[in-house]
Design an enzyme around this catalytic site. Structure first.
Site, PDB file in Angstrom:
ATOM      1  N   PHE A 154      74.704  24.435  83.656  1.00 50.56           N
ATOM      2  CA  PHE A 154      74.903  24.929  82.464  1.00 50.56           C
ATOM      3  C   PHE A 154      75.682  24.290  81.327  1.00 50.56           C
ATOM      4  O   PHE A 154      76.144  25.231  81.123  1.00 50.56           O
ATOM      5  CB  PHE A 154      75.833  26.189  83.154  1.00 50.56           C
ATOM      6  CG  PHE A 154      74.679  26.904  83.634  1.00 50.56           C
ATOM      7  CD1 PHE A 154      74.021  27.934  83.925  1.00 50.56           C
ATOM      8  CD2 PHE A 154      75.467  26.758  85.661  1.00 50.56           C
ATOM      9  CE1 PHE A 154      73.197  28.764  84.830  1.00 50.56           C
ATOM     10  CE2 PHE A 154      74.674  27.880  86.923  1.00 50.56           C
ATOM     11  CZ  PHE A 154      73.658  28.147  86.432  1.00 50.56           C
ATOM     12  N   GLY A 262      68.796  27.874  68.237  1.00 48.46           N
ATOM     13  CA  GLY A 262      67.326  26.683  68.372  1.00 48.46           C
ATOM     14  C   GLY A 262      67.639  26.210  70.402  1.00 48.46           C
ATOM     15  O   GLY A 262      68.539  26.325  70.312  1.00 48.46           O
ATOM     16  N   CYS A 265      67.276  24.488  75.172  1.00 48.58           N
ATOM     17  CA  CYS A 265      66.990  25.676  75.866  1.00 48.58           C
ATOM     18  C   CYS A 265      66.508  26.934  75.723  1.00 48.58           C
ATOM     19  O   CYS A 265      65.263  27.321  76.436  1.00 48.58           O
ATOM     20  CB  CYS A 265      67.983  25.675  76.979  1.00 48.58           C
ATOM     21  SG  CYS A 265      68.480  23.897  78.159  1.00 48.58           S
ATOM     22  N   LYS A 268      62.754  27.279  74.911  1.00 53.96           N
ATOM     23  CA  LYS A 268      61.937  27.277  76.004  1.00 53.96           C
ATOM     24  C   LYS A 268      61.909  28.280  77.085  1.00 53.96           C
ATOM     25  O   LYS A 268      60.896  28.522  77.704  1.00 53.96           O
ATOM     26  CB  LYS A 268      62.076  25.861  76.607  1.00 53.96           C
ATOM     27  CG  LYS A 268      61.395  25.367  77.735  1.00 53.96           C
ATOM     28  CD  LYS A 268      62.014  23.912  78.146  1.00 53.96           C
ATOM     29  CE  LYS A 268      62.537  23.228  78.438  1.00 53.96           C
ATOM     30  NZ  LYS A 268      63.615  23.802  79.970  1.00 53.96           N
ATOM     31  N   ARG A 333      65.816  19.577  68.242  1.00 51.29           N
ATOM     32  CA  ARG A 333      64.207  20.643  68.950  1.00 51.29           C
ATOM     33  C   ARG A 333      65.056  22.623  68.482  1.00 51.29           C
ATOM     34  O   ARG A 333      65.596  22.614  68.343  1.00 51.29           O
ATOM     35  CB  ARG A 333      64.434  20.384  70.157  1.00 51.29           C
ATOM     36  CG  ARG A 333      63.605  19.155  70.812  1.00 51.29           C
ATOM     37  CD  ARG A 333      63.949  18.692  72.041  1.00 51.29           C
ATOM     38  NE  ARG A 333      65.094  17.969  72.404  1.00 51.29           N
ATOM     39  CZ  ARG A 333      65.711  18.380  74.159  1.00 51.29           C
ATOM     40  NH1 ARG A 333      64.516  17.975  74.546  1.00 51.29           N
ATOM     41  NH2 ARG A 333      66.660  18.354  74.623  1.00 51.29           N
TER      42      ARG A 333
HETATM   43  C1  UDX Z   1      71.980  26.184  76.214  1.00 49.53           C
HETATM   44  C2  UDX Z   1      73.445  27.003  77.411  1.00 49.53           C
HETATM   45  O1  UDX Z   1      73.869  26.836  76.076  1.00 49.53           O
HETATM   46  C3  UDX Z   1      73.429  26.236  78.301  1.00 49.53           C
HETATM   47  O2  UDX Z   1      74.129  26.647  79.450  1.00 49.53           O
HETATM   48  C4  UDX Z   1      72.273  25.827  79.070  1.00 49.53           C
HETATM   49  O3  UDX Z   1      72.545  25.756  80.398  1.00 49.53           O
HETATM   50  C5  UDX Z   1      71.373  24.818  78.215  1.00 49.53           C
HETATM   51  O4  UDX Z   1      71.012  25.682  76.983  1.00 49.53           O
HETATM   52  P1  UDX Z   1      72.634  24.674  74.333  1.00 49.53           P
HETATM   53  O5  UDX Z   1      71.479  24.975  73.756  1.00 49.53           O
HETATM   54  O6  UDX Z   1      73.109  23.084  74.222  1.00 49.53           O
HETATM   55  O7  UDX Z   1      72.875  25.396  75.915  1.00 49.53           O
HETATM   56  O8  UDX Z   1      73.800  25.137  73.068  1.00 49.53           O
HETATM   57  P2  UDX Z   1      74.452  26.543  73.126  1.00 49.53           P
HETATM   58  O9  UDX Z   1      75.743  25.856  72.456  1.00 49.53           O
HETATM   59  O10 UDX Z   1      74.380  27.200  73.487  1.00 49.53           O
HETATM   60  O11 UDX Z   1      73.390  27.146  71.229  1.00 49.53           O
HETATM   61  C6  UDX Z   1      72.252  27.414  71.569  1.00 49.53           C
HETATM   62  C7  UDX Z   1      71.828  28.155  70.058  1.00 49.53           C
HETATM   63  O12 UDX Z   1      72.507  29.321  69.564  1.00 49.53           O
HETATM   64  C8  UDX Z   1      72.344  26.929  68.531  1.00 49.53           C
HETATM   65  O13 UDX Z   1      71.259  27.111  67.448  1.00 49.53           O
HETATM   66  C9  UDX Z   1      73.891  27.871  68.772  1.00 49.53           C
HETATM   67  O14 UDX Z   1      74.166  27.683  67.300  1.00 49.53           O
HETATM   68  C10 UDX Z   1      72.950  29.110  68.516  1.00 49.53           C
HETATM   69  N1  UDX Z   1      74.401  29.753  68.507  1.00 49.53           N
HETATM   70  C11 UDX Z   1      75.258  29.934  69.792  1.00 49.53           C
HETATM   71  C12 UDX Z   1      74.673  30.955  67.536  1.00 49.53           C
HETATM   72  O15 UDX Z   1      73.749  30.774  66.813  1.00 49.53           O
HETATM   73  N2  UDX Z   1      76.156  32.193  67.988  1.00 49.53           N
HETATM   74  C13 UDX Z   1      76.686  31.983  69.030  1.00 49.53           C
HETATM   75  O16 UDX Z   1      77.494  32.308  68.870  1.00 49.53           O
HETATM   76  C14 UDX Z   1      76.175  30.414  70.058  1.00 49.53           C
END
Ligand code: UDX
Length: 467
Positions: A154, A262, A265, A268, A333
């Site tokens: 995670f 975006g 994870c 996808k 990505r």
């Molecule tokens: C995510 C999950 O959080 C992680 O637990 C999993 O294993 C992999 O995918 P990650 O993709 O690295 O992690 O980024 P994350 O911080 O979750 O953000 C994902 C996307 O959501 C980003 O584009 C971010 O800008 C967006 N986001 C996140 C928001 O727009 N608002 C938020 O409040 C949080």
């Protein structure tokens, strides 16, 4: 504690972080990758990806003699547990996860591991993959007990190390007590510090990862839609999110409105989960709508830019600050900056972009962009600046200096980095998300435009308009 002998196959974000963290908590780790260039970089002390704190952790592990790198899977033979952390990219044909790397890896590990070892899937794989891996293992080594378990990660890019070493929970899904005991011993140093270990069926563990990511993606999409509504009714999404998030049943995290999620994870995994459900004849309407709404949102953000520039971006210089899908990563990505830039270019804009870490990856997916390592240079003579990613360097931009280099003072802030009042002091016209401009519209404009029974039609029309 006696450290275990571990192998991690795949040295991407997940594999490298996991390998370095396993070494940190006292295990002997060998990281395996077929990419010889990558392994050579690692063996020479380099780090092929950008992740805060990773370089130090890798160097510490290597110096302690607990972290090694190899291209030969045979080097994993003496391991108690071998973690598969290879990619599961979406298949172009239908969005389902492509598992061929996972299966190849399982076959190769099964051929060399010692009796009683456990193959652990860390890659994000659809429910039932562990069963297929087990069949592959049985076929490859019918005479030897080798176990198969699921241990989803995670980790968020940018805070992956802290997420690994201080997890909310560790999930292990095993179908054999022997495998469970090995994994419990692997994670004992974290459990001893009070982190929770959840033991589940293997299939539950596989689903927990997808369910968690789909839920978080839905939470973000929900708040993004509330942000749209805030703009229409002169409310403020930051206040609404604060009021919602302080309800302990909802929680404050992942309520930050933005240009759409975006990364490697969420896009996808939501698609793959929908495909899995379809295969099993189950309808996941909420997740399907999340995917649709998020894609539409990313495209709609470009309309905001066109709107504030009076519908015409032809020949205009637009400076994009931040390219990566979020701060503290070089990952491009599914970044919302990609459709934004492509749509503006199609409408005739000249795009310049600044990003502290993402430019090399951006060059692989975008064309005709002029890149800068300095935000003010990027904004020189620009007709508008768009904030796409809230990097620390972007949060600390001097608005007076920014205004002084631009041709026209237009700021589109899709991460709500700057209060409009602050930007206005420097002469900026600002477009943001989840709140109206500085002059609230008179309340008479808030007559509802449609009745509840029109909802489906209205939603469809809105989608068609943004498609
Ligand atoms: C995510 C999950 O959080 C992680 O637990 C999993 O294993 C992999 O995918 P990650 O993709 O690295 O992690 O980024 P994350 O911080 O979750 O953000 C994902 C996307 O959501 C980003 O584009 C971010 O800008 C967006 N986001 C996140 C928001 O727009 N608002 C938020 O409040 C949080």
């Amino acid at each position: 504690m006696v450290g275990k002998k571990l192998a991690v196959v795949g040295t991407g974000y997940v594999g490298l972080v996991a390998g370095a963290c396993f070494a940190k908590i006292g295990h002997d780790v060998i990281c395996v990758d077929i990419d010889a260039d990558r392994i050579e970089i690692l063996q020479k002390g380099g780090i092929p990806i950008y992740e805060p704190g990773l370089e130090t952790l890798v160097h510490e592990g290597v110096a302690a003699g607990r972290l090694k790198f190899t291209t030969k899977i045979a080097d994993a033979a003496p391991c108690d547990a071998a973690f598969i952390a290879v990619g599961t990219p979406p298949r172009k044909s239908d969005g389902a996860a492509d598992l061929s790397f996972v299966y190849d890896c399982a076959r190769e590990l099964a051929a060399i591991l010692k009796p009683g070892a456990v193959i652990v899937d860390k890659s994000t794989v659809p429910v039932g993959t562990g069963d297929t891996v087990e069949r592959i293992v049985r076929k490859t080594r019918p005479d030897v007990p080798i176990y198969v378990a699921s241990n989803p990660e995670f980790l968020r890019e940018g805070s992956a190390i802290i997420d690994f070493l201080e997890p909310d929970r560790i999930v292990i899904g095993c179908s054999d007590k022997a495998a469970e005991d090995i994994l419990a011993a692997v994670y004992a140093p974290l459990v001893d510090k009070g982190h929770r270990l959840i033991k589940t069926k293997r299939r539950s563990a596989e689903l927990i990862k997808y369910a968690s990511n789909a839920f978080l993606a839905t939470k973000i999409t929900f708040v993004n839609e509330m942000a749209d509504l805030c703009e229409a009714v002169d409310a403020d999404i930051a206040e609404v999110a604060l009021g919602m998030g302080t309800d302990s049943r909802i929680g404050p995290q992942f309520l930050q409105a933005g240009p759409g999620y975006g990364g490697s994870c969420f896009p996808k995994d939501t698609l793959a989960l929908v495909r899995t459900a379809q295969e099993f004849g189950v309808s996941l309407r909420i997740v399907e709508q999340t995917v649709t709404a998020n894609n539409a949102r990313k495209r709609r953000m470009a309309q905001k830019v066109r709107h504030i520039l009076h519908g015409n971006v032809e020949g205009k210089k637009i400076a994009v600050l931040g390219l990566t899908f979020k701060a503290d990563t070089d990952d491009m990505r599914a970044s919302p900056s990609i459709p934004m830039i492509e749509l503006l270019q199609n409408a005739g804009a000249k795009v310049h972009a600044y990003d502290p870490e993402g430019i090399e990856q951006a060059k692989m997916v975008l064309t005709d962009v002029t890149y800068h390592l300095d935000p003010y240079q990027c904004a020189q003579d620009a007709d508008a600046v768009i904030i796409m990613t809230d990097w620390e360097s972007i949060r600390h931009i001097d608005l007076a200096k920014l205004a002084s280099v631009m041709r026209s003072h237009v700021l589109i802030d899709l991460r709500r980095v700057y209060p409009p009042e602050e930007a206005a002091k420097h002469g900026f016209t600002i477009e943001t998300i989840g709140r109206t401009g500085l002059e609230p519209s008179p309340i008479s404009e808030f007559e509802p435009h449609f009745m509840h029974s029109d909802l489906n039609v209205h939603t469809r029309q809105a989608e068609e308009q943004t498609a």
